[in-house]
Scaffold this motif. Structure first.
Motif, PDB file in Angstrom:
ATOM      1  N   ARG A  39       0.838  -1.203   0.000  1.00 25.05           N
ATOM      2  CA  ARG A  39       0.000   0.000   0.000  1.00 25.05           C
ATOM      3  C   ARG A  39       0.875   1.256   0.000  1.00 25.05           C
ATOM      4  O   ARG A  39       0.534   2.258  -0.646  1.00 25.05           O
ATOM      5  N   GLU A  40       2.020   1.214   0.693  1.00 26.02           N
ATOM      6  CA  GLU A  40       2.887   2.381   0.771  1.00 26.02           C
ATOM      7  C   GLU A  40       3.696   2.559  -0.511  1.00 26.02           C
ATOM      8  O   GLU A  40       3.953   3.689  -0.936  1.00 26.02           O
ATOM      9  N   GLU A  41       4.076   1.456  -1.139  1.00 31.48           N
ATOM     10  CA  GLU A  41       4.776   1.550  -2.423  1.00 31.48           C
ATOM     11  C   GLU A  41       3.882   2.175  -3.480  1.00 31.48           C
ATOM     12  O   GLU A  41       4.291   3.066  -4.241  1.00 31.48           O
ATOM     13  N   VAL A  42       2.619   1.711  -3.537  1.00 33.37           N
ATOM     14  CA  VAL A  42       1.669   2.254  -4.503  1.00 33.37           C
ATOM     15  C   VAL A  42       1.419   3.739  -4.237  1.00 33.37           C
ATOM     16  O   VAL A  42       1.342   4.550  -5.169  1.00 33.37           O
ATOM     17  N   ALA A  43       1.307   4.109  -2.971  1.00 32.18           N
ATOM     18  CA  ALA A  43       1.052   5.503  -2.615  1.00 32.18           C
ATOM     19  C   ALA A  43       2.217   6.410  -2.991  1.00 32.18           C
ATOM     20  O   ALA A  43       2.031   7.596  -3.283  1.00 32.18           O
ATOM     21  N   ALA A  44       3.426   5.840  -3.003  1.00 31.45           N
ATOM     22  CA  ALA A  44       4.613   6.628  -3.345  1.00 31.45           C
ATOM     23  C   ALA A  44       4.819   6.731  -4.854  1.00 31.45           C
ATOM     24  O   ALA A  44       5.134   7.793  -5.392  1.00 31.45           O
ATOM     25  N   THR A  45       4.614   5.611  -5.556  1.00 30.05           N
ATOM     26  CA  THR A  45       4.870   5.605  -6.999  1.00 30.05           C
ATOM     27  C   THR A  45       3.680   6.143  -7.795  1.00 30.05           C
ATOM     28  O   THR A  45       3.858   6.744  -8.853  1.00 30.05           O
ATOM     29  N   LYS A  46       2.468   5.892  -7.318  1.00 28.92           N
ATOM     30  CA  LYS A  46       1.221   6.380  -7.907  1.00 28.92           C
ATOM     31  C   LYS A  46       1.006   5.856  -9.327  1.00 28.92           C
ATOM     32  O   LYS A  46       1.873   5.222  -9.921  1.00 28.92           O
ATOM     33  N   ARG A  47      -0.158   6.111  -9.842  1.00 28.20           N
ATOM     34  CA  ARG A  47      -0.457   5.877 -11.250  1.00 28.20           C
ATOM     35  C   ARG A  47      -0.390   7.212 -11.963  1.00 28.20           C
ATOM     36  O   ARG A  47      -0.770   8.243 -11.396  1.00 28.20           O
ATOM     37  N   LYS A  48       0.079   7.213 -13.197  1.00 26.07           N
ATOM     38  CA  LYS A  48       0.293   8.469 -13.912  1.00 26.07           C
ATOM     39  C   LYS A  48      -0.956   9.348 -13.924  1.00 26.07           C
ATOM     40  O   LYS A  48      -0.876  10.580 -13.774  1.00 26.07           O
ATOM     41  N   ALA A  68     -25.942   1.767  11.600  1.00 22.36           N
ATOM     42  CA  ALA A  68     -26.522   1.207  10.379  1.00 22.36           C
ATOM     43  C   ALA A  68     -27.440   0.029  10.677  1.00 22.36           C
ATOM     44  O   ALA A  68     -27.177  -0.773  11.574  1.00 22.36           O
ATOM     45  N   ALA A  69     -28.507  -0.077   9.883  1.00 29.45           N
ATOM     46  CA  ALA A  69     -29.383  -1.241   9.942  1.00 29.45           C
ATOM     47  C   ALA A  69     -28.977  -2.277   8.903  1.00 29.45           C
ATOM     48  O   ALA A  69     -29.312  -3.457   9.033  1.00 29.45           O
ATOM     49  N   MET A  70     -28.235  -1.841   7.888  1.00 23.40           N
ATOM     50  CA  MET A  70     -27.781  -2.745   6.825  1.00 23.40           C
ATOM     51  C   MET A  70     -26.277  -2.564   6.630  1.00 23.40           C
ATOM     52  O   MET A  70     -25.784  -1.436   6.563  1.00 23.40           O
ATOM     53  N   LEU A  71     -25.563  -3.680   6.544  1.00 21.88           N
ATOM     54  CA  LEU A  71     -24.123  -3.663   6.350  1.00 21.88           C
ATOM     55  C   LEU A  71     -23.782  -4.368   5.043  1.00 21.88           C
ATOM     56  O   LEU A  71     -24.321  -5.432   4.751  1.00 21.88           O
ATOM     57  N   ILE A  72     -22.886  -3.781   4.264  1.00 23.58           N
ATOM     58  CA  ILE A  72     -22.376  -4.392   3.038  1.00 23.58           C
ATOM     59  C   ILE A  72     -20.929  -4.771   3.285  1.00 23.58           C
ATOM     60  O   ILE A  72     -20.121  -3.933   3.708  1.00 23.58           O
ATOM     61  N   ILE A  73     -20.590  -6.038   3.040  1.00 21.26           N
ATOM     62  CA  ILE A  73     -19.236  -6.544   3.249  1.00 21.26           C
ATOM     63  C   ILE A  73     -18.706  -7.077   1.927  1.00 21.26           C
ATOM     64  O   ILE A  73     -19.350  -7.908   1.282  1.00 21.26           O
ATOM     65  N   GLY A  74     -17.530  -6.613   1.526  1.00 20.13           N
ATOM     66  CA  GLY A  74     -16.935  -7.127   0.305  1.00 20.13           C
ATOM     67  C   GLY A  74     -15.484  -6.723   0.199  1.00 20.13           C
ATOM     68  O   GLY A  74     -15.074  -5.690   0.732  1.00 20.13           O
ATOM     69  N   LEU A  75     -14.705  -7.535  -0.478  1.00 24.52           N
ATOM     70  CA  LEU A  75     -13.304  -7.204  -0.694  1.00 24.52           C
ATOM     71  C   LEU A  75     -13.251  -5.885  -1.457  1.00 24.52           C
ATOM     72  O   LEU A  75     -13.786  -5.775  -2.548  1.00 24.52           O
ATOM     73  N   ALA A  76     -12.600  -4.859  -0.866  1.00 26.96           N
ATOM     74  CA  ALA A  76     -12.791  -3.517  -1.389  1.00 26.96           C
ATOM     75  C   ALA A  76     -11.545  -2.722  -1.725  1.00 26.96           C
ATOM     76  O   ALA A  76     -11.426  -2.221  -2.832  1.00 26.96           O
ATOM     77  N   PRO A  77     -10.596  -2.520  -0.795  1.00 27.29           N
ATOM     78  CA  PRO A  77      -9.550  -1.534  -1.092  1.00 27.29           C
ATOM     79  C   PRO A  77      -8.712  -1.927  -2.311  1.00 27.29           C
ATOM     80  O   PRO A  77      -8.053  -2.957  -2.326  1.00 27.29           O
ATOM     81  N   ALA A  78      -8.772  -1.084  -3.339  1.00 26.38           N
ATOM     82  CA  ALA A  78      -7.984  -1.289  -4.550  1.00 26.38           C
ATOM     83  C   ALA A  78      -6.778  -0.359  -4.507  1.00 26.38           C
ATOM     84  O   ALA A  78      -6.822   0.712  -3.901  1.00 26.38           O
ATOM     85  N   ALA A  79      -5.715  -0.753  -5.179  1.00 24.90           N
ATOM     86  CA  ALA A  79      -4.459  -0.006  -5.112  1.00 24.90           C
ATOM     87  C   ALA A  79      -4.638   1.460  -5.474  1.00 24.90           C
ATOM     88  O   ALA A  79      -4.099   2.349  -4.796  1.00 24.90           O
ATOM     89  N   HIS A  80      -5.409   1.733  -6.530  1.00 29.12           N
ATOM     90  CA  HIS A  80      -5.601   3.111  -6.966  1.00 29.12           C
ATOM     91  C   HIS A  80      -7.038   3.583  -6.751  1.00 29.12           C
ATOM     92  O   HIS A  80      -7.429   4.632  -7.264  1.00 29.12           O
ATOM     93  N   GLY A  81      -7.805   2.780  -5.984  1.00 29.00           N
ATOM     94  CA  GLY A  81      -9.161   3.151  -5.597  1.00 29.00           C
ATOM     95  C   GLY A  81      -9.150   3.599  -4.148  1.00 29.00           C
ATOM     96  O   GLY A  81      -8.754   4.708  -3.820  1.00 29.00           O
ATOM     97  N   GLY A  82      -9.572   2.700  -3.259  1.00 31.15           N
ATOM     98  CA  GLY A  82      -9.611   3.034  -1.840  1.00 31.15           C
ATOM     99  C   GLY A  82      -8.252   3.400  -1.268  1.00 31.15           C
ATOM    100  O   GLY A  82      -8.152   4.245  -0.374  1.00 31.15           O
ATOM    101  N   ASN A  83      -7.197   2.774  -1.755  1.00 27.27           N
ATOM    102  CA  ASN A  83      -5.855   3.088  -1.265  1.00 27.27           C
ATOM    103  C   ASN A  83      -5.440   4.508  -1.656  1.00 27.27           C
ATOM    104  O   ASN A  83      -4.579   5.109  -1.014  1.00 27.27           O
ATOM    105  N   ARG A  84      -6.095   5.037  -2.672  1.00 27.67           N
ATOM    106  CA  ARG A  84      -5.848   6.422  -3.098  1.00 27.67           C
ATOM    107  C   ARG A  84      -6.779   7.398  -2.398  1.00 27.67           C
ATOM    108  O   ARG A  84      -6.351   8.427  -1.876  1.00 27.67           O
ATOM    109  N   THR A  85      -8.068   7.052  -2.348  1.00 25.41           N
ATOM    110  CA  THR A  85      -9.070   7.996  -1.849  1.00 25.41           C
ATOM    111  C   THR A  85      -9.334   7.885  -0.353  1.00 25.41           C
ATOM    112  O   THR A  85      -9.856   8.816   0.254  1.00 25.41           O
ATOM    113  N   GLY A  86      -9.013   6.726   0.234  1.00 25.70           N
ATOM    114  CA  GLY A  86      -9.245   6.544   1.655  1.00 25.70           C
ATOM    115  C   GLY A  86     -10.671   6.195   2.025  1.00 25.70           C
ATOM    116  O   GLY A  86     -11.037   6.244   3.197  1.00 25.70           O
TER     117      GLY A  86
END
Length: 248
Positions: A39-48, A68-86
């Motif tokens: 996660r830290e390597e991706v954050a440092a090198t970034k996508r162009k 919450a009354a409803m919870l959604i669970i799923g494999l989520a953090p992507a290298a340039h998705g959640g790892n970028r936006t938080g």
């Protein structure tokens, strides 16, 4: 001078008393060396395309209502998705599909999610993941999943007074969620329910507490959405059913 790493999730997570505290402590987690390095390597090198972004580069906390009354669970953090936006499912194609469906079913204030400060809010819904760091090739190991599990157990325990339904995206999330729900106090039938799109089972509580309605849904991955295996209508149908079961 020596430094010590923050305690492992198994020690830290059970000590939290609120969802906000859990999210804050989770963001400091460094329990899985491979994931931390990636996660830290991706954050440092970034996508162009995102060269001007200040990447999040940390574990991504859950997003949405603390009651919450409803919870959604799923494999989520992507290298340039959640790892970028938080933020869960924010900044990638999977999120585009999920938030559009949540908006269409009345659970999101807008159909798009671009960054943490975009004004998006959820109504009665929270989104979380079985692994909170972006893994290489989007494939966490079983050990990384199990190390991260206490965060999810505690999150669900804190939501328990209001939680009435859970939607699990994908078979990985399903297999990760069942032992978590059992640890949080619900009875998982034996043999365990089998994952499938539209799968539905009711989990009871031995203490007489409110049951939980569990739903399966294909993951909103590009592999599923681009091929038509999961259509917007299919996703919206599951979300609407889970929302109705939760009283939303």
């Amino acid at each position: 001078m020596t430094t010590t790493e923050p305690p492992l999730p198994a020690v830290t997570a059970p000590r939290t008393r609120t969802v906000a505290e859990l999210d804050g402590r989770l963001c400091e987690c460094r329990a899985c060396p491979r994931l931390v390095a990636w996660r830290e390597e991706v954050a440092a090198t970034k996508r162009k395309a995102y060269a001007d972004w200040d990447y999040w580069g940390r574990p991504v906390p859950g997003f949405g209502s603390a009651d919450a009354a409803m919870l959604i669970i799923g494999l989520a953090p992507a290298a340039h998705g959640g790892n970028r936006t938080g933020r869960m499912f924010t900044g990638d194609r999977s999120g585009d599909v999920l938030y559009a469906a949540l908006h269409a079913t009345g659970f999101a204030s807008r159909p798009t999610a671009t960054h943490r400060g975009d004004g998006l809010t959820l109504r009665g819904v929270r989104i979380t993941a079985p692994v909170h760091c972006a893994p290489p090739e989007n494939k966490p190991t079983p050990t990384e999943r199990d190390t991260c599990r206490p965060w999810l157990v505690r999150e669900i325990e804190l939501l328990r007074p209001t939680l009435r339904s859970v939607v699990v995206l994908g078979s990985f999330g399903w297999q990760a969620a069942l032992p978590v729900l059992a640890a949080a106090g619900w009875e998982v039938p034996r043999p365990r329910p089998v994952f499938g799109h539209g799968a539905h089972t009711t989990l009871r509580r031995p203490d007489g507490g409110a049951p939980l309605e569990l739903y399966g849904c294909y993951h909103v991955s590009q592999q599923n959405t681009f091929t038509g295996r999961l259509t917007p209508a299919m996703l919206e149908e599951v979300l609407a059913a889970a929302g109705a079961a939760a009283g939303l």
